[in-house]
Design a protein around this motif. Structure first.
Motif, PDB file in Angstrom:
ATOM      1  N   ILE A  12      -7.006  11.362 -26.408  1.00  0.00           N
ATOM      2  CA  ILE A  12      -6.511  12.439 -25.536  1.00  0.00           C
ATOM      3  C   ILE A  12      -7.546  13.567 -25.396  1.00  0.00           C
ATOM      4  O   ILE A  12      -7.706  14.129 -24.305  1.00  0.00           O
ATOM      5  N   ALA A  13      -8.306  13.878 -26.462  1.00  0.00           N
ATOM      6  CA  ALA A  13      -9.302  14.958 -26.355  1.00  0.00           C
ATOM      7  C   ALA A  13     -10.409  14.547 -25.380  1.00  0.00           C
ATOM      8  O   ALA A  13     -10.775  15.320 -24.482  1.00  0.00           O
ATOM      9  N   GLY A  14     -10.921  13.333 -25.514  1.00  0.00           N
ATOM     10  CA  GLY A  14     -11.997  12.870 -24.627  1.00  0.00           C
ATOM     11  C   GLY A  14     -11.512  12.692 -23.199  1.00  0.00           C
ATOM     12  O   GLY A  14     -12.239  12.992 -22.238  1.00  0.00           O
ATOM     13  N   LYS A  33     -15.480   2.886 -28.080  1.00  0.00           N
ATOM     14  CA  LYS A  33     -15.840   1.664 -28.818  1.00  0.00           C
ATOM     15  C   LYS A  33     -14.769   0.575 -28.729  1.00  0.00           C
ATOM     16  O   LYS A  33     -15.078  -0.601 -28.855  1.00  0.00           O
ATOM     17  N   GLY A  38      -7.143   5.656 -25.087  1.00  0.00           N
ATOM     18  CA  GLY A  38      -5.972   6.209 -25.783  1.00  0.00           C
ATOM     19  C   GLY A  38      -6.256   6.561 -27.233  1.00  0.00           C
ATOM     20  O   GLY A  38      -5.568   7.383 -27.800  1.00  0.00           O
ATOM     21  N   MET A  41      -3.482   6.986 -29.747  1.00  0.00           N
ATOM     22  CA  MET A  41      -2.289   6.755 -28.915  1.00  0.00           C
ATOM     23  C   MET A  41      -2.427   5.305 -28.462  1.00  0.00           C
ATOM     24  O   MET A  41      -3.063   5.013 -27.443  1.00  0.00           O
ATOM     25  N   GLY A  54       0.130   3.410 -33.449  1.00  0.00           N
ATOM     26  CA  GLY A  54      -0.465   4.678 -33.880  1.00  0.00           C
ATOM     27  C   GLY A  54       0.581   5.782 -33.716  1.00  0.00           C
ATOM     28  O   GLY A  54       1.684   5.690 -34.254  1.00  0.00           O
ATOM     29  N   ILE A 127     -21.106   4.059 -29.861  1.00  0.00           N
ATOM     30  CA  ILE A 127     -22.352   4.829 -29.954  1.00  0.00           C
ATOM     31  C   ILE A 127     -22.796   4.808 -31.415  1.00  0.00           C
ATOM     32  O   ILE A 127     -22.033   5.164 -32.312  1.00  0.00           O
ATOM     33  N   ALA A 156     -14.790  11.904 -31.443  1.00  0.00           N
ATOM     34  CA  ALA A 156     -14.481  10.961 -32.526  1.00  0.00           C
ATOM     35  C   ALA A 156     -13.912  11.759 -33.707  1.00  0.00           C
ATOM     36  O   ALA A 156     -14.205  12.954 -33.856  1.00  0.00           O
ATOM     37  N   TRP A 263      -5.184   2.228 -40.527  1.00  0.00           N
ATOM     38  CA  TRP A 263      -5.885   3.366 -39.918  1.00  0.00           C
ATOM     39  C   TRP A 263      -6.631   4.112 -41.008  1.00  0.00           C
ATOM     40  O   TRP A 263      -6.002   4.584 -41.952  1.00  0.00           O
ATOM     41  N   GLY A 288     -11.277  17.695 -31.042  1.00  0.00           N
ATOM     42  CA  GLY A 288     -10.323  16.643 -31.419  1.00  0.00           C
ATOM     43  C   GLY A 288      -9.220  17.273 -32.245  1.00  0.00           C
ATOM     44  O   GLY A 288      -9.255  18.480 -32.520  1.00  0.00           O
ATOM     45  N   ARG A 295      -1.741  16.561 -34.655  1.00  0.00           N
ATOM     46  CA  ARG A 295      -0.884  16.037 -33.592  1.00  0.00           C
ATOM     47  C   ARG A 295      -1.661  15.852 -32.293  1.00  0.00           C
ATOM     48  O   ARG A 295      -2.719  16.454 -32.089  1.00  0.00           O
TER      49      ARG A 295
HETATM   50  C1  FAD Z   1      -0.233   6.026 -37.567  1.00  0.00           C
HETATM   51  C2  FAD Z   1      -0.358   7.320 -36.820  1.00  0.00           C
HETATM   52  C3  FAD Z   1       0.791   8.045 -36.505  1.00  0.00           C
HETATM   53  C4  FAD Z   1       0.697   9.225 -35.788  1.00  0.00           C
HETATM   54  N1  FAD Z   1       1.841   9.862 -35.391  1.00  0.00           N
HETATM   55  C5  FAD Z   1       1.756  10.931 -34.567  1.00  0.00           C
HETATM   56  C6  FAD Z   1       2.925  11.468 -33.964  1.00  0.00           C
HETATM   57  O1  FAD Z   1       4.018  10.937 -34.113  1.00  0.00           O
HETATM   58  N2  FAD Z   1       2.786  12.565 -33.176  1.00  0.00           N
HETATM   59  C7  FAD Z   1       1.570  13.135 -32.924  1.00  0.00           C
HETATM   60  O2  FAD Z   1       1.507  14.129 -32.178  1.00  0.00           O
HETATM   61  N3  FAD Z   1       0.442  12.626 -33.475  1.00  0.00           N
HETATM   62  C8  FAD Z   1       0.511  11.522 -34.262  1.00  0.00           C
HETATM   63  N4  FAD Z   1      -0.617  10.968 -34.772  1.00  0.00           N
HETATM   64  C9  FAD Z   1      -1.905  11.670 -34.596  1.00  0.00           C
HETATM   65  C10 FAD Z   1      -2.436  11.523 -33.168  1.00  0.00           C
HETATM   66  O3  FAD Z   1      -2.487  10.163 -32.819  1.00  0.00           O
HETATM   67  C11 FAD Z   1      -3.816  12.147 -33.100  1.00  0.00           C
HETATM   68  O4  FAD Z   1      -3.754  13.482 -33.555  1.00  0.00           O
HETATM   69  C12 FAD Z   1      -4.426  12.164 -31.689  1.00  0.00           C
HETATM   70  O5  FAD Z   1      -4.134  10.986 -30.980  1.00  0.00           O
HETATM   71  C13 FAD Z   1      -5.928  12.368 -31.842  1.00  0.00           C
HETATM   72  O6  FAD Z   1      -6.565  12.355 -30.576  1.00  0.00           O
HETATM   73  P1  FAD Z   1      -8.154  12.526 -30.500  1.00  0.00           P
HETATM   74  O7  FAD Z   1      -8.529  12.401 -29.069  1.00  0.00           O
HETATM   75  O8  FAD Z   1      -8.561  13.750 -31.242  1.00  0.00           O
HETATM   76  O9  FAD Z   1      -8.760  11.312 -31.368  1.00  0.00           O
HETATM   77  P2  FAD Z   1      -8.626   9.729 -31.172  1.00  0.00           P
HETATM   78  O10 FAD Z   1      -7.346   9.390 -30.521  1.00  0.00           O
HETATM   79  O11 FAD Z   1      -8.910   9.139 -32.509  1.00  0.00           O
HETATM   80  O12 FAD Z   1      -9.807   9.376 -30.170  1.00  0.00           O
HETATM   81  C14 FAD Z   1     -11.149   9.246 -30.602  1.00  0.00           C
HETATM   82  C15 FAD Z   1     -11.748   8.026 -29.926  1.00  0.00           C
HETATM   83  O13 FAD Z   1     -13.138   7.963 -30.250  1.00  0.00           O
HETATM   84  C16 FAD Z   1     -13.495   6.601 -30.341  1.00  0.00           C
HETATM   85  N5  FAD Z   1     -14.745   6.539 -31.121  1.00  0.00           N
HETATM   86  C17 FAD Z   1     -14.941   6.909 -32.414  1.00  0.00           C
HETATM   87  N6  FAD Z   1     -16.236   6.731 -32.772  1.00  0.00           N
HETATM   88  C18 FAD Z   1     -16.865   6.236 -31.668  1.00  0.00           C
HETATM   89  C19 FAD Z   1     -18.207   5.842 -31.406  1.00  0.00           C
HETATM   90  N7  FAD Z   1     -19.170   5.942 -32.349  1.00  0.00           N
HETATM   91  N8  FAD Z   1     -18.520   5.372 -30.170  1.00  0.00           N
HETATM   92  C20 FAD Z   1     -17.551   5.281 -29.196  1.00  0.00           C
HETATM   93  N9  FAD Z   1     -16.255   5.635 -29.402  1.00  0.00           N
HETATM   94  C21 FAD Z   1     -15.921   6.120 -30.616  1.00  0.00           C
HETATM   95  C22 FAD Z   1     -12.300   5.956 -31.042  1.00  0.00           C
HETATM   96  O14 FAD Z   1     -12.253   4.568 -30.830  1.00  0.00           O
HETATM   97  C23 FAD Z   1     -11.140   6.706 -30.378  1.00  0.00           C
HETATM   98  O15 FAD Z   1     -10.645   6.007 -29.236  1.00  0.00           O
HETATM   99  C24 FAD Z   1      -0.567   9.751 -35.431  1.00  0.00           C
HETATM  100  C25 FAD Z   1      -1.711   9.011 -35.729  1.00  0.00           C
HETATM  101  C26 FAD Z   1      -1.605   7.786 -36.390  1.00  0.00           C
HETATM  102  C27 FAD Z   1      -2.825   6.953 -36.622  1.00  0.00           C
END
Ligand code: FAD
Length: 318
Positions: A12-14, A33, A38, A41, A54, A127, A156, A263, A288, A295
């Motif tokens: 969601i951040a990206g 990657k 998602g 998500m 997730g 990456i 990430a 995870w 992120g 969340r």
């Molecule tokens: C089991 C579980 C339950 C959860 N339950 C909830 C909930 O009920 N409610 C809630 O609000 N939150 C929940 N969360 C937390 C929520 O999913 C996260 O806070 C949120 O989705 C994080 O988003 P993000 O964009 O910061 O990171 P991410 O969603 O982790 O996105 C980062 C992305 O970067 C990619 N990436 C990493 N390294 C590289 C690389 N070197 N090269 C290319 N791509 C790369 C990854 O594949 C990933 O797709 C839960 C998480 C988990 C795992």
């Protein structure tokens, strides 16, 4: 002047950063990657089942996030499960939720896919190396492909960002891991979701109760962060057996299509001291969930706070 910006990660951040910077006229490319968008998500399809293995739901406590999800009604739905508490409690009791809880439809990552609809995304592109150049950054993937970018924004998880950018000051951020067991069910339980007390498992959700998911019931079962950390390196077949047994004790009979996901970085335990990291002189930033909390809304909030700072910097404002 339009910049070529490499965004690492399509969670969601990206997705939000990519969407907004493209709308601002920049030349954005998102590197992801995995096979889909998602991030945490995530939805895994297995036979007739769709398991959101997730994040389980998102709330919308800020005006900005509410506005975002109201703009995409076709990929967001409210989930209103019959929620109970199970486990080490005197008797099972019903719980109430006092704010709306949403999920992505048809999959948890649908909102990210929608945000990135018009943004080039390089899927299955991990990456592995970032090297500074006179013009910004040379970005290398796991196949040795090279991309030139003026700026890099990593979304990430903090530890993975630090592997690529060791000078990023994110060393104090910590996460809890999580084992997720997914399985088809023989019979649908009387509840749709359960908070579990005093056990290895801490959360259960019945797939068929979730809008836009197939009618055949399956269970998503999350182990607690402490239990997952303690058993992180145990053979995964054994973990599945233990969790299936625990489900049986909780009255849930597991059927076919059993799988397990581990995870490493599930929920942020200790966030960073700032909502994002920005290093203008090196043309790099990161955001992120770790910037604010644990969340989905925190990941969005971190990206959303970084955006105006980047735009001001590029427009020469202090
Ligand atoms: C089991 C579980 C339950 C959860 N339950 C909830 C909930 O009920 N409610 C809630 O609000 N939150 C929940 N969360 C937390 C929520 O999913 C996260 O806070 C949120 O989705 C994080 O988003 P993000 O964009 O910061 O990171 P991410 O969603 O982790 O996105 C980062 C992305 O970067 C990619 N990436 C990493 N390294 C590289 C690389 N070197 N090269 C290319 N791509 C790369 C990854 O594949 C990933 O797709 C839960 C998480 C988990 C795992």
């Amino acid at each position: 002047m339009a910049k070529r910006i490499g965004v690492i990660g399509a969670g969601i951040a990206g997705a939000w950063i990519g969407n907004q910077l493209r709308d601002a006229g920049h030349d954005v490319v998102v590197f992801e990657k995995s096979r889909g968008m998602g991030g945490r998500m995530a939805t895994r399809r297995n036979g007739d089942f769709a398991f959101d293995h997730g994040a389980q739901f998102f709330t919308a406590r800020t005006k900005e996030f509410r506005t975002l999800i109201e703009s995409y009604p076709e990929v967001v739905a409210q989930w209103q499960p019959r929620l109970v508490t199970l486990g080490d409690v005197e008797k099972t009791f019903k719980r109430e939720w006092f704010e709306p809880h949403f999920i992505g439809v048809p999959g948890m990552g649908s909102l990210c896919r929608e945000l990135l609809m018009d943004v080039p995304v390089e899927l299955q592109t991990e990456i592995t190396d970032l090297q500074q150049s006179s013009n910004g950054w040379c970005v290398y993937d796991h196949n040795g492909r090279k991309f030139d970018c003026h700026w890099i924004i990593s979304t990430a998880p903090a530890e993975q960002t630090r592997k690529l950018l060791p000078f990023a000051p994110l060393e104090t951020v910590t996460y809890a891991p999580c084992f997720t067991l997914m399985a088809g069910l023989e019979t649908r339980p009387t509840f749709d979701a359960a908070v579990v007390r005093g056990r290895a498992l801490e959360w259960l959700a019945v797939t068929a109760s979730r809008p836009g998911r197939p009618a055949r019931p399956g269970i998503i079962a999350h182990a607690s962060g402490d239990w997952s950390r303690e058993h992180y390196d145990v053979d995964q077949a054994k973990i599945s057996q233990w969790l299936i047994e625990e489900l049986r004790e909780l009255g849930v009979a597991v059927g076919s299509h059993v799988s397990l996901h581990r995870w490493r970085y599930a929920r942020v335990m200790k966030p960073h001291r700032e909502p994002y990291w920005l290093d203008g002189s090196n043309r790099v930033a990161a955001c992120g969930d770790w910037g604010i909390g644990a969340r989905i809304e925190d990941a969005f909030g971190s990206a959303n706070l970084l955006l105006p700072r980047l735009i001001d910097l590029w427009e020469g404002k202090p």
